[in-house]
Motif scaffolding. Structure first.
Motif, PDB file in Angstrom:
ATOM      1  N   SER A  16       8.856 -14.586  -0.555  1.00  0.00           N
ATOM      2  CA  SER A  16       7.611 -14.408  -1.311  1.00  0.00           C
ATOM      3  C   SER A  16       6.937 -13.062  -1.039  1.00  0.00           C
ATOM      4  CB  SER A  16       6.625 -15.532  -0.974  1.00  0.00           C
ATOM      5  OG  SER A  16       6.277 -15.499   0.399  1.00  0.00           O
ATOM      6  N   LEU A  17       7.489 -12.265  -0.107  1.00  0.00           N
ATOM      7  CA  LEU A  17       6.838 -11.016   0.256  1.00  0.00           C
ATOM      8  C   LEU A  17       6.745 -10.028  -0.912  1.00  0.00           C
ATOM      9  CD1 LEU A  17       5.503  -9.282   2.394  1.00  0.00           C
ATOM     10  CD2 LEU A  17       7.760  -8.478   3.102  1.00  0.00           C
ATOM     11  N   ARG A  59       3.228  -6.851  -4.544  1.00  0.00           N
ATOM     12  CA  ARG A  59       2.856  -6.436  -5.893  1.00  0.00           C
ATOM     13  C   ARG A  59       1.467  -6.922  -6.294  1.00  0.00           C
ATOM     14  NH1 ARG A  59       8.553  -6.678  -6.327  1.00  0.00           N
ATOM     15  NH2 ARG A  59       9.354  -4.707  -7.193  1.00  0.00           N
ATOM     16  N   SER A  60       1.036  -8.022  -5.689  1.00  0.00           N
ATOM     17  CA  SER A  60      -0.323  -8.497  -5.940  1.00  0.00           C
ATOM     18  C   SER A  60      -1.346  -7.552  -5.323  1.00  0.00           C
ATOM     19  CB  SER A  60      -0.511  -9.908  -5.391  1.00  0.00           C
ATOM     20  OG  SER A  60       0.314 -10.828  -6.062  1.00  0.00           O
ATOM     21  N   ILE A  66      -3.558   2.942  -4.500  1.00  0.00           N
ATOM     22  CA  ILE A  66      -3.544   2.422  -3.130  1.00  0.00           C
ATOM     23  C   ILE A  66      -4.879   1.757  -2.815  1.00  0.00           C
ATOM     24  CG2 ILE A  66      -3.430   3.045  -0.685  1.00  0.00           C
ATOM     25  CD1 ILE A  66      -1.499   5.236  -1.374  1.00  0.00           C
ATOM     26  N   ALA A  67      -4.810   0.558  -2.310  1.00  0.00           N
ATOM     27  CA  ALA A  67      -6.031  -0.197  -2.016  1.00  0.00           C
ATOM     28  C   ALA A  67      -6.753   0.390  -0.806  1.00  0.00           C
ATOM     29  CB  ALA A  67      -5.667  -1.660  -1.743  1.00  0.00           C
ATOM     30  N   ARG A  68      -8.053   0.228  -0.801  1.00  0.00           N
ATOM     31  CA  ARG A  68      -8.838   0.676   0.350  1.00  0.00           C
ATOM     32  C   ARG A  68      -8.666  -0.265   1.531  1.00  0.00           C
ATOM     33  NH1 ARG A  68     -12.500   4.639  -0.632  1.00  0.00           N
ATOM     34  NH2 ARG A  68     -12.845   5.227  -2.805  1.00  0.00           N
ATOM     35  N   THR A  69      -8.413  -1.525   1.244  1.00  0.00           N
ATOM     36  CA  THR A  69      -8.155  -2.511   2.299  1.00  0.00           C
ATOM     37  C   THR A  69      -6.831  -3.204   1.990  1.00  0.00           C
ATOM     38  OG1 THR A  69      -9.390  -4.241   1.111  1.00  0.00           O
ATOM     39  CG2 THR A  69     -10.594  -2.898   2.737  1.00  0.00           C
ATOM     40  N   PHE A  70      -6.174  -3.649   3.054  1.00  0.00           N
ATOM     41  CA  PHE A  70      -4.883  -4.316   2.912  1.00  0.00           C
ATOM     42  C   PHE A  70      -4.990  -5.749   3.399  1.00  0.00           C
ATOM     43  CE2 PHE A  70      -3.964   0.225   3.522  1.00  0.00           C
ATOM     44  CZ  PHE A  70      -3.169   0.474   2.412  1.00  0.00           C
ATOM     45  N   LEU A 100      -0.587  -4.318  -4.390  1.00  0.00           N
ATOM     46  CA  LEU A 100      -0.321  -2.964  -4.869  1.00  0.00           C
ATOM     47  C   LEU A 100       0.366  -3.055  -6.233  1.00  0.00           C
ATOM     48  CD1 LEU A 100       1.060  -1.515  -1.513  1.00  0.00           C
ATOM     49  CD2 LEU A 100      -1.241  -1.180  -2.429  1.00  0.00           C
ATOM     50  N   PRO A 101      -0.384  -3.198  -7.303  1.00  0.00           N
ATOM     51  CA  PRO A 101       0.190  -3.435  -8.642  1.00  0.00           C
ATOM     52  C   PRO A 101       1.151  -2.354  -9.118  1.00  0.00           C
ATOM     53  CG  PRO A 101      -2.169  -3.877  -8.621  1.00  0.00           C
ATOM     54  CD  PRO A 101      -1.856  -3.225  -7.321  1.00  0.00           C
ATOM     55  N   SER A 102       0.996  -1.119  -8.653  1.00  0.00           N
ATOM     56  CA  SER A 102       1.873  -0.047  -9.143  1.00  0.00           C
ATOM     57  C   SER A 102       3.117   0.137  -8.274  1.00  0.00           C
ATOM     58  CB  SER A 102       1.097   1.274  -9.228  1.00  0.00           C
ATOM     59  OG  SER A 102       0.747   1.737  -7.936  1.00  0.00           O
ATOM     60  N   THR A 103       3.480  -0.917  -7.527  1.00  0.00           N
ATOM     61  CA  THR A 103       4.663  -0.835  -6.665  1.00  0.00           C
ATOM     62  C   THR A 103       5.910  -0.481  -7.473  1.00  0.00           C
ATOM     63  OG1 THR A 103       3.803  -2.399  -5.027  1.00  0.00           O
ATOM     64  CG2 THR A 103       6.197  -2.163  -5.163  1.00  0.00           C
ATOM     65  N   GLN A 104       6.601   0.534  -7.006  1.00  0.00           N
ATOM     66  CA  GLN A 104       7.827   0.973  -7.667  1.00  0.00           C
ATOM     67  C   GLN A 104       9.073   0.516  -6.910  1.00  0.00           C
ATOM     68  OE1 GLN A 104       8.405   5.288  -7.988  1.00  0.00           O
ATOM     69  NE2 GLN A 104       8.875   4.973 -10.168  1.00  0.00           N
TER      70      GLN A 104
END
Length: 249
Positions: free
Chosen positions: A212-213, A218-219, A183-187, A221-225
């Motif tokens: 495009s969402l 995924r950009s 999880i990123a620290r900033t969104f 949050l790369p580990s999006t399931q």
């Protein structure tokens, strides 16, 4: 009555600073706490107003709104006063009806009677129905019948568009991650009210129906399931936009 400090507005094609008395026979106004002559009866008030307007088609308005002809205005409840204000406007068939917080402080039955009378009266009259502009914070009351929505915040127009388009594009997005440590620290800035709990991230997106969402998510949050998109109502949209603007400020 008040000169604008900035910006412009037109009313039925006329600049707001150039309105004359004839314009007020084309515009109806209904507001919370509207002043009326308390000593008059309901019938006397309607009879008093009739000569001011070139068109007056009262019909069954008082009966439809359950307003007693012989009751003095000072004896009316808050809800009945609002119903009388609406009746006095609908009777002269204006081209534009401005309503300022018309549902504030009213019980659900009176709110329903006001809404039903307004809609029924507009639907059954001949010719082009008037435009009704409602300024309100009771968003749940107008969502079932409003056709367009606009939001003002600190003097700025945040959006103004057809309601169905607005409700389609604002979505609550729920993202489940395979790895909670990713999880990123900033969104991204256009993720409104983001929050995370364990491996789940939630936020409101103003273009939640965009194709495009998923790639955008995924950009970030790369580990999006998995990604879930849920429709939200006007109230939730208002809260998300307002909180985002306050955070930015």
């Amino acid at each position: 009555m008040l000169r604008p400090t900035s910006g412009t507005a037109t009313l039925l094609g006329t600049p707001s600073t150039q309105l004359d008395s004839t314009m007020f026979t084309r515009v109806g106004y209904v507001a919370e706490g509207q002043e009326m002559p308390d000593w008059m009866t309901v019938r006397g008030f309607m009879d008093y107003l009739r000569p001011f307007y070139p068109t007056w088609e009262e019909g069954s308005l008082l009966r439809d709104l359950d307003l007693p002809d012989d009751r003095r205005i000072r004896e009316l409840s808050r809800g009945m006063r609002m119903k009388l204000a609406l009746a006095s406007v609908l009777a002269f068939r204006p081209e534009l009806i401005l309503m300022d917080e018309p549902f504030s402080g009213l019980d659900p039955l009176v709110r329903d009677e006001l809404t039903r009378t307004l809609i029924d009266r507009l639907a059954t009259e001949d010719g082009t129905p008037p435009t009704v502009l409602i300024s309100t914070h009771d968003l749940a009351e107008i969502e079932p019948f409003a056709t367009h929505a606009a939001m003002l915040h600190n003097g700025q127009l945040m959006f103004a568009e057809p309601l169905d388009v607005l409700l389609d594009r604002f979505r609550e997005i729920t993202v489940t991650l395979a790895d909670s440590t990713q999880i990123a620290r900033t969104f991204p800035r256009d993720w409104m009210c983001p929050e995370s709990s364990g491996a789940v991230v939630r936020f409101v997106h103003a273009n939640g129906s965009s194709e495009s969402l998923p790639q955008e998510i995924r950009s970030a949050l790369p580990s999006t399931q998995s990604i879930e998109s849920t429709s939200i109502g006007l109230r939730e949209i208002f809260l998300a936009v307002t909180r985002t603007q306050r955070s930015a400020a």
